[in-house]
Write an enzyme that holds these catalytic residues in place. Sequence first.
Site, PDB file in Angstrom:
ATOM      1  N   GLU A   4     -24.622  -4.440  -9.496  1.00  0.00           N
ATOM      2  CA  GLU A   4     -25.111  -4.101  -7.909  1.00  0.00           C
ATOM      3  C   GLU A   4     -24.034  -3.228  -7.226  1.00  0.00           C
ATOM      4  O   GLU A   4     -22.789  -3.927  -7.364  1.00  0.00           O
ATOM      5  CB  GLU A   4     -25.434  -5.287  -7.229  1.00  0.00           C
ATOM      6  N   LYS A  43     -28.007 -13.393  -5.726  1.00  0.00           N
ATOM      7  CA  LYS A  43     -28.646 -11.971  -5.756  1.00  0.00           C
ATOM      8  C   LYS A  43     -28.355 -11.189  -4.688  1.00  0.00           C
ATOM      9  O   LYS A  43     -28.691 -11.198  -3.486  1.00  0.00           O
ATOM     10  CB  LYS A  43     -30.376 -12.207  -5.635  1.00  0.00           C
ATOM     11  N   LYS A  99     -35.923 -16.221  -3.926  1.00  0.00           N
ATOM     12  CA  LYS A  99     -35.767 -15.616  -2.692  1.00  0.00           C
ATOM     13  C   LYS A  99     -35.325 -16.386  -1.650  1.00  0.00           C
ATOM     14  O   LYS A  99     -36.203 -17.320  -1.602  1.00  0.00           O
ATOM     15  CB  LYS A  99     -36.551 -14.531  -2.547  1.00  0.00           C
ATOM     16  N   CYS A 144     -65.056   5.879   4.955  1.00  0.00           N
ATOM     17  CA  CYS A 144     -65.791   6.942   5.935  1.00  0.00           C
ATOM     18  C   CYS A 144     -66.737   7.549   4.809  1.00  0.00           C
ATOM     19  O   CYS A 144     -65.987   7.831   3.884  1.00  0.00           O
ATOM     20  CB  CYS A 144     -64.617   7.858   6.415  1.00  0.00           C
ATOM     21  N   CYS A 169     -64.549  15.259   5.829  1.00  0.00           N
ATOM     22  CA  CYS A 169     -63.433  14.751   6.871  1.00  0.00           C
ATOM     23  C   CYS A 169     -62.142  15.264   6.610  1.00  0.00           C
ATOM     24  O   CYS A 169     -61.515  15.208   5.565  1.00  0.00           O
ATOM     25  CB  CYS A 169     -63.629  13.035   6.510  1.00  0.00           C
ATOM     26  N   CYS A 221     -63.854  12.047  11.861  1.00  0.00           N
ATOM     27  CA  CYS A 221     -64.934  13.196  11.654  1.00  0.00           C
ATOM     28  C   CYS A 221     -66.291  12.672  12.184  1.00  0.00           C
ATOM     29  O   CYS A 221     -67.274  13.348  12.177  1.00  0.00           O
ATOM     30  CB  CYS A 221     -64.983  13.478  10.189  1.00  0.00           C
ATOM     31  N   LYS A 237     -31.129 -17.439 -14.893  1.00  0.00           N
ATOM     32  CA  LYS A 237     -31.401 -16.787 -16.326  1.00  0.00           C
ATOM     33  C   LYS A 237     -31.205 -17.902 -17.237  1.00  0.00           C
ATOM     34  O   LYS A 237     -30.258 -18.740 -17.308  1.00  0.00           O
ATOM     35  CB  LYS A 237     -30.486 -15.703 -16.626  1.00  0.00           C
ATOM     36  N   TYR A 294       2.034   1.958  -3.290  1.00  0.00           N
ATOM     37  CA  TYR A 294       0.950   2.604  -4.169  1.00  0.00           C
ATOM     38  C   TYR A 294       0.861   4.055  -3.799  1.00  0.00           C
ATOM     39  O   TYR A 294       0.630   4.766  -4.876  1.00  0.00           O
ATOM     40  CB  TYR A 294      -0.113   1.879  -3.856  1.00  0.00           C
ATOM     41  N   TYR A 303     -20.520  -5.460  -8.544  1.00  0.00           N
ATOM     42  CA  TYR A 303     -20.552  -6.707  -9.438  1.00  0.00           C
ATOM     43  C   TYR A 303     -21.440  -6.578 -10.398  1.00  0.00           C
ATOM     44  O   TYR A 303     -22.395  -6.087 -10.149  1.00  0.00           O
ATOM     45  CB  TYR A 303     -20.873  -7.954  -8.432  1.00  0.00           C
ATOM     46  N   ASP A 327       0.882  -1.196  -0.001  1.00  0.00           N
ATOM     47  CA  ASP A 327      -0.015  -0.104  -0.029  1.00  0.00           C
ATOM     48  C   ASP A 327       0.924   1.379  -0.012  1.00  0.00           C
ATOM     49  O   ASP A 327       0.537   2.197  -0.605  1.00  0.00           O
ATOM     50  CB  ASP A 327      -0.976  -0.060   1.311  1.00  0.00           C
ATOM     51  N   GLU A 366     -26.877 -17.230 -10.532  1.00  0.00           N
ATOM     52  CA  GLU A 366     -25.798 -16.648  -9.774  1.00  0.00           C
ATOM     53  C   GLU A 366     -26.591 -15.810  -8.463  1.00  0.00           C
ATOM     54  O   GLU A 366     -27.840 -15.982  -8.203  1.00  0.00           O
ATOM     55  CB  GLU A 366     -25.376 -15.235 -10.592  1.00  0.00           C
ATOM     56  N   CYS A 381     -66.160   7.075  11.711  1.00  0.00           N
ATOM     57  CA  CYS A 381     -65.010   7.552  11.370  1.00  0.00           C
ATOM     58  C   CYS A 381     -64.443   8.079  12.722  1.00  0.00           C
ATOM     59  O   CYS A 381     -64.882   9.094  13.295  1.00  0.00           O
ATOM     60  CB  CYS A 381     -65.076   8.544  10.216  1.00  0.00           C
ATOM     61  N   LEU A 432     -37.410  -8.347 -11.611  1.00  0.00           N
ATOM     62  CA  LEU A 432     -37.382  -9.857 -11.868  1.00  0.00           C
ATOM     63  C   LEU A 432     -38.698 -10.297 -11.187  1.00  0.00           C
ATOM     64  O   LEU A 432     -38.925  -9.635 -10.230  1.00  0.00           O
ATOM     65  CB  LEU A 432     -36.222 -10.411 -11.331  1.00  0.00           C
ATOM     66  N   ARG A 492     -31.353   2.742 -10.630  1.00  0.00           N
ATOM     67  CA  ARG A 492     -32.185   2.268 -11.260  1.00  0.00           C
ATOM     68  C   ARG A 492     -33.368   3.348 -11.449  1.00  0.00           C
ATOM     69  O   ARG A 492     -34.195   3.227 -12.464  1.00  0.00           O
ATOM     70  CB  ARG A 492     -32.593   1.010 -10.717  1.00  0.00           C
ATOM     71  N   ASP A 529     -27.680  -8.047  -2.187  1.00  0.00           N
ATOM     72  CA  ASP A 529     -28.554  -7.278  -1.504  1.00  0.00           C
ATOM     73  C   ASP A 529     -28.033  -5.860  -1.338  1.00  0.00           C
ATOM     74  O   ASP A 529     -27.329  -5.286  -0.529  1.00  0.00           O
ATOM     75  CB  ASP A 529     -29.220  -7.875   0.027  1.00  0.00           C
TER      76      ASP A 529
END
Length: 788
Positions: free
Chosen positions: A184, A126, A325, A438, A444, A423, A301, A45, A234, A42, A124, A420, A92, A147, A128
């Site tokens: 993502e 998904k 999911k 209502c 109201c 009112c 896919k 660099y 990614y 580092d 692949e 309600c 999706l 997006r 988050d």
Amino acid sequence: MTDPINQDAAARNAAQRVLALTAELNRHLHAYHVLDNPTIPDAEYDKLFVELQALEAAHPELRTPDSPTLRVGAAPLPQFEQVTHTVPMLSLNNGFSDDDIVHFDRRVREGLGLDGAEVDYAAEVKFDGLAINLRYENGLFIQAATRGDGATGEDVTANIRTISGIPLRLHGDKIPAVLDVRGEVMMFKADFARLNERQREAGQKEFANPRNAAAGSLRQLDSRITAQRKLRFYAYGIGALDGVAMPVSHSALLDWYETLGIPVSKERKVVQGAQGLLAYYADIGARRPVLPYEIDGVVYKVNATEDQQELGFVSRAPRFALAHKFPAEEALTQVLGIDIQVGRTGAMTPVARLAPVSVGGVTVTNATLHNEDEVLRKDVRVGDTVIVRRAGDVIPEVLSVVLEKRPEPAPPPFKMLEACPVCGSHVVREEGEAIARCSGGLFCSAQRKEAFRHFAGRRMMDIEGLGERYIDTLVELEYVHGLADLYSLTLDKLLEMKVRADERDGSTPETVQQGKIPTKWAENLLAGIEASKRPPLERFLFALGIRHVGESTAKTLAEWLGSLAYVRQAPAALLRVLPDIGGTVAESIADFFAEEKNQQALQALLDAGVTPQGEHAPSAKLRTQLEQTTLLAAIGIPKLTEPRSKQLVERGVTLASLAAQGASFHAGLPAAVAEALAQWLADEGNVKLLAQLDALRNELLSQLPEMPAAGGKLDGKTFVLTGTLPNMSRDEAAELIEAAGGKVSGSVSKKTGYVVAGSDAGSKLAKAQELGVAILDEAGLLALLAQD
DNA sequence: AACCCTCGAGTTCT
DNA sequence: CTCGAGGGTT
């Protein structure tokens, strides 16, 4: 005086050094961040980096667009600009159970016409995080956008540039002219923990989870802050591509990305058939805890690009992909109470007040119970212990009651209020409806507040500065009654209101506190209100808050009728002939404008200076919808169906003649129909309606632009559309056909010129084959439209 | 009459 | 995001 020749040489040297440093530093970055294989310490660099920075400071013109020094962040932006995606960023479809996966695989095989063979899927993880589009032109990183709603997002280029894993210049020689990389942005779990530690030490707010931290970092207007957060990227998809052929499969696309230096997840695999998908899901599920990032499932896919294209899209999601999911995290908590909220339409929604509980990194205290039936079905009672989860990991939902934990004696079952809570008006639940309402209407104050909130909303009048709090105060202290009152607010009134609100709330008025009146917020609000006076017609219609009129219906009204004047006087029968407007919606709109108070409120808005923009002559498409037969059938006279109204019209009956001469034309109709018609005509109101409809029809017809006569390649040809077309909706296809002078009808007959068949075509296709009518697919239709 | 899809409306928390 | 309802198709 310096020697000009030496000066030249020095500049050449600097230029070469800058290029060499840029290339070397970028190579190290790529090795470190993408290949996970650091090549220098580092400190080394940093030394090179500082040298480059110094050179660039001395010779700003030498800085290249891919210089790593650009990644440290730039001065804050005033705001994010909007970016329209060249290719929309879709969502999706989701699957949760094994059944969903098997079903998906079956649909895919059916769609591709495969029986026995297994389909190759690219599987692949998904992530988050947040979906982002990276645009590269001729190999250079140009722009990054969120997006957003899928069609337009926000320009976050400055922030994305600080992510060291993202190449500012693509590697290799297969460089496309234009490339939209979809992927993502996220934060690794470890980086998230470190960030929160820092936040805590600095006394700053901690983030609830890595996703929020990533989102918060990306939304920084000051990219120097973003640069200090360790974000990752990614890639998993593609938008626009120009200048290089599309890879033949999803896996080939990702392989190509790797050669370009774009980070791609290592957790990807090509698997076969539903069994392969489920095995991948199980494998990733087991390793989920040890992955360095958070995922909320896996994505499948169809691998072959060609097959993807064949399967196409349903609305906003591709048919060739599925997100599988993981089950949402659940938690136990107690119901402290069930309150009733009153919405814009008077809908009374029960909401569970919960003992605060953390679900998926967010503290939940409220959860909607949707409606009376739902509460009773789940039998949620005050005091119960319930299982809560966040549906789609966002909106809290009460899953079920833990009956064993119900207190003794059992609390009484939930009962909807009869009046309600705001009112006091009585509550009605229409026959067959799930929602109790209502009946107070704008009397109201809850509904009035919501009406203002809706009106001021971003997709409606978009009044900046008019947030929930000010609306509440304006309504509660009665500074506004009708919508138009907004436009007569003045600085004095607003400041007076503020003083009264402060007094009422018991807080020291700022006027006293500071010895002078702060006016900034009020000026901003007035400017926002003033700026809202020129809304596009469809947004104005949407803003009025007519029941059943949302964004899309408002757009239809604006597009087809062209002006507010026609919309506000159109009888239901006329509205009914517009696409996607049926009886209920048409009645709702006509009823709204039939109400004198609404017309007055509308007029007041116009008088206050609100001027809808983009008004135009009614659409030419309206001509076919205005045919006597169509309109007559749309009125909804009992028993008078479309074919019967056609019979009548063929016998010379028109709206005008019916209105003028009553029921003297119905010889030959079945007795029951004639009877119903006569009875309907006996009502004077109905006769007047006929006359009004006829008059409006004539006026509209006189306003219609001429049909685009010339160039009608399809003049006189009739088309029937059936099944699902791969790349356009039936409506869009119909528009293309009509634009070219063709006609679209509903059923196949000898007179039909062509049947355009998509997938899942049914009886119409069979009938076309039977009658020997020409059959086209989408490509065939486009070819027909393209030829001269 | 039984479906599929889209739209509208309501909602949570940051 | 979810539900219910409306509209259109088969």
